[in-house]
Design a protein around this motif. Structure first.
Motif, PDB file in Angstrom:
ATOM      1  N   VAL A  58       8.126  -0.853   5.652  1.00 56.54           N
ATOM      2  CA  VAL A  58       7.351  -2.096   5.844  1.00 56.54           C
ATOM      3  C   VAL A  58       5.898  -1.868   5.428  1.00 56.54           C
ATOM      4  N   ALA A  59       5.351  -0.701   5.793  1.00 51.95           N
ATOM      5  CA  ALA A  59       3.959  -0.402   5.432  1.00 51.95           C
ATOM      6  C   ALA A  59       3.793  -0.354   3.923  1.00 51.95           C
ATOM      7  N   ARG A  60       4.772   0.137   3.198  1.00 52.79           N
ATOM      8  CA  ARG A  60       4.705   0.150   1.736  1.00 52.79           C
ATOM      9  C   ARG A  60       4.707  -1.275   1.174  1.00 52.79           C
ATOM     10  N   SER A 132       2.427   8.968   2.183  1.00 55.95           N
ATOM     11  CA  SER A 132       3.072   7.972   3.053  1.00 55.95           C
ATOM     12  C   SER A 132       3.928   8.726   4.069  1.00 55.95           C
ATOM     13  N   TYR A 133       3.813   8.379   5.357  1.00 55.34           N
ATOM     14  CA  TYR A 133       4.513   9.152   6.374  1.00 55.34           C
ATOM     15  C   TYR A 133       4.650   8.335   7.651  1.00 55.34           C
ATOM     16  N   VAL A 149       0.701   4.129   5.177  1.00 49.83           N
ATOM     17  CA  VAL A 149       0.800   4.185   3.714  1.00 49.83           C
ATOM     18  C   VAL A 149      -0.587   3.857   3.116  1.00 49.83           C
ATOM     19  N   PRO A 150      -1.042   4.603   2.106  1.00 55.45           N
ATOM     20  CA  PRO A 150      -2.337   4.259   1.474  1.00 55.45           C
ATOM     21  C   PRO A 150      -2.220   2.980   0.619  1.00 55.45           C
ATOM     22  N   VAL A 151      -3.300   2.231   0.576  1.00 57.05           N
ATOM     23  CA  VAL A 151      -3.335   1.015  -0.247  1.00 57.05           C
ATOM     24  C   VAL A 151      -4.186   1.337  -1.482  1.00 57.05           C
ATOM     25  N   ARG A 152      -3.644   1.056  -2.641  1.00 56.98           N
ATOM     26  CA  ARG A 152      -4.329   1.378  -3.896  1.00 56.98           C
ATOM     27  C   ARG A 152      -4.662   0.093  -4.656  1.00 56.98           C
ATOM     28  N   ASP A 153      -5.724   0.204  -5.482  1.00 63.72           N
ATOM     29  CA  ASP A 153      -6.069  -0.947  -6.319  1.00 63.72           C
ATOM     30  C   ASP A 153      -5.348  -0.838  -7.645  1.00 63.72           C
ATOM     31  N   ASP A 154      -5.750  -1.642  -8.588  1.00 69.27           N
ATOM     32  CA  ASP A 154      -5.067  -1.635  -9.873  1.00 69.27           C
ATOM     33  C   ASP A 154      -5.256  -0.327 -10.619  1.00 69.27           C
ATOM     34  N   ALA A 162      -2.467   0.975   5.231  1.00 71.23           N
ATOM     35  CA  ALA A 162      -1.675  -0.009   5.994  1.00 71.23           C
ATOM     36  C   ALA A 162      -0.857   0.756   7.028  1.00 71.23           C
ATOM     37  N   ALA A 163      -0.951   0.316   8.275  1.00 72.43           N
ATOM     38  CA  ALA A 163      -0.205   0.963   9.378  1.00 72.43           C
ATOM     39  C   ALA A 163       0.677  -0.070  10.056  1.00 72.43           C
TER      40      ALA A 163
END
Length: 539
Positions: A58-60, A132-133, A149-154, A162-163
């Protein structure tokens, strides 16, 4: 330690059935408890792994949401909060938190906490290493299992995280529900186990005839004592013909050591007795059968346990021992008969003498006393001179008294003499021969007009010679050839035909011979010849 064991033993129930039910039930409870605990732990671990994976997935999804990525890039918490809450409600998550690279929240289920630092200290791997973990930590809502999960830009640069989390207490509630489900199944298994344990205990109790262990032990001890005390040899075999029981007497008769363990071996491995082994395997009862075991003639009895092939038990004893007991019993019976005859005879004589005295016939009474005394004393003097052996003389004197009771004229030939009677000759065989020949002669003249029996003995030459002659009807030619076989008789009734059979057997033991013909006084004449020199090696 022993006192503790004995104290515990007293606390336990005495009934084997209750003990078995409690034992099986206890073991079943232990096994079900262990299996239930392991299964419950496995379910909890699996549930945590699955929820952790779900949180990460879900976080992804959240991290790939364009609105959230744009909100993080511009710092617009309103758009991030709206998107995060929509996802939280759709996935039934406890919280969906979006934060920037400094750990500042841009969304939270509680709007008041937006703008504060993310609590838990477990976002460094996502922000610094881009991993991601799933993680379990304590946040503002309490202990929770969260996917980060880390949130990345373009340009694939990390702009935040995001947790997505689920409270541990909710997970534990699901686990407890699963545990209650396991417990219900375990209770059903235990109930069936108790029912099965009861059936097993009842079946076992029935098989052992309702006996308790202490009663079985007592019976076993009694059985060993009884079997050990029996003088007959006792063996039992199973369905495969292997020995299962051999008592001390049987080991002695078979030539084995008293402490030898013969169980599991075949009988023919212990001694050459194929006839007995074959009879044991046939499954048929057998009584008083003569067989050769370990080189000795035994009298054997066999009784099967049940159907053929189930095994059997056999008892046996040397025939010579039984013959010796039979001879001793016969001697006691003859002695008892002699005493009875003498008592009866002298009672009659005393009554007669008393009657003569009462009527005043004193001289007749005196004559009767002198006649009886002189006749008896004359025979005693003759026997003392002619037959010095007390055993042989005793049987002749006893038969003399028996003849007087039966009103038979018993004549002991004055030419008889038996002074050269070897010591090594078995006196029991001599008594059997002489006693049975005289008894047979007495029976032959009971109904004859002339009731007379004559006896002649001599030891001239290398043989002993016994002649018994009667005044009966003689021997019929029809039975002359089988006269000395067991059961053959010239007289009616049951239980006869034994005397001459015993005479023949005793003569065979002494290597003697016997002939039968017609005597001078009209009846049968039996002549027994016994070699003097063969008794020494037979003794």
């Amino acid at each position: 330690m022993n006192s503790l064991v004995s104290r515990l033993d007293r606390l336990l129930p005495r009934s084997l059935q209750v003990k078995l039910i409690l034992l099986v039930t206890g073991l079943l409870l232990l096994l079900v408890g262990l299996i239930g605990a392991l299964f419950s732990d496995s379910v909890e671990n699996l549930l945590r792994v699955q929820i952790g994976r779900k949180a990460v997935e879900v976080a992804r999804s959240v991290a790939l949401n364009p609105a959230i990525r744009e909100g993080l890039r511009t710092g617009n918490s309103r758009d991030v909060q709206a998107a995060a809450e929509a996802i939280r409600k759709a996935t039934d998550a406890e919280f969906v938190v979006i934060g920037d690279t400094r750990g500042i929240r841009l969304s939270h289920p509680d709007p008041k906490k937006i703008g504060e630092h993310f609590v838990g200290g477990d976002i460094d791997l996502a922000l610094k290493e881009g991993k991601s973990y799933a993680s379990e930590s304590v946040g503002t809502l309490g202990p929770s299992l969260r996917g980060i999960v880390p949130v990345r830009d373009d340009r694939e640069e990390i702009i935040g995280f995001a947790a997505v989390g689920y409270l541990v207490q909710d997970i534990e509630a699901v686990v407890r529900e699963q545990q209650w489900e396991i417990l219900r199944y375990a209770a059903v298994v235990v109930l069936f186990g108790i029912f099965g344990a009861t059936l097993i205990a009842r079946g076992l109790k029935s098989v052992i005839f309702g006996l308790e262990p202490q009663e079985i032990a007592a019976l076993f001890r009694e059985r060993n004592a009884v079997i050990g005390a029996i003088r007959e040899g006792i063996i039992s075999v199973d369905g495969e013909g292997r020995l299962t029981l051999v008592n001390p007497a049987a080991r002695r008769y078979l030539g084995e050591s008293p402490s030898a363990d013969l169980r599991g071996r075949r009988l023919t491995e212990v001694c050459p007795c194929a006839d007995l082994e074959r009879s044991l395997g046939e499954g048929e009862p057998l009584f008083d059968r003569e067989m050769t075991l370990a080189g000795r003639t035994m009298v054997v009895n066999i009784l099967p346990f049940g159907a053929a092939g189930a095994g059997a038990v056999a008892s046996f004893r040397p025939k010579d021992e039984l013959d010796r007991l039979t001879r001793q019993l016969s001697q006691m019976q003859e002695y008892s008969e002699l005493l009875r005859a003498q008592t009866h005879e002298y009672t009659n004589k005393l009554h007669t003498i008393a009657g003569l005295i009462q009527i005043g016939a004193h001289q007749e009474a005196l004559d009767l006393i002198m006649t009886e005394s002189s006749g008896y004393q004359d025979l005693i003097r003759t026997l003392a001179e002619a037959v010095p052996d007390p055993v042989v003389a005793g049987v002749i004197l006893g038969k003399f008294n028996r003849a007087r009771e039966l009103k038979i004229d018993f004549i002991f030939d004055r030419q008889s003499f038996l002074t050269d009677l070897p010591e090594h000759l078995d006196r029991n065989h001599l008594l059997t021969i002489l006693g049975n020949l005289l008894d047979n002669a007495f029976d032959a003249v009971r109904d004859a007009p002339r009731r007379e029996v004559r006896l002649f003995l001599t030891d001239l030459g290398p043989d002993l010679l016994f002649e018994v002659e009667d005044s009966g009807e003689g021997i019929s030619p029809n039975i002359a050839a089988t006269l000395f076989e067991k059961g053959v008789t010239t007289k009616g009734g049951t239980g006869r035909g034994i005397g001459l059979f015993l005479v023949r057997r005793a003569l065979d033991a002494l290597r003697g011979e016997i002939t039968v013909g017609r005597g001078e006084i009209g009846g049968a004449l039996f002549t027994a010849i016994i070699p003097k020199g063969v008794g020494r090696e037979l003794k």
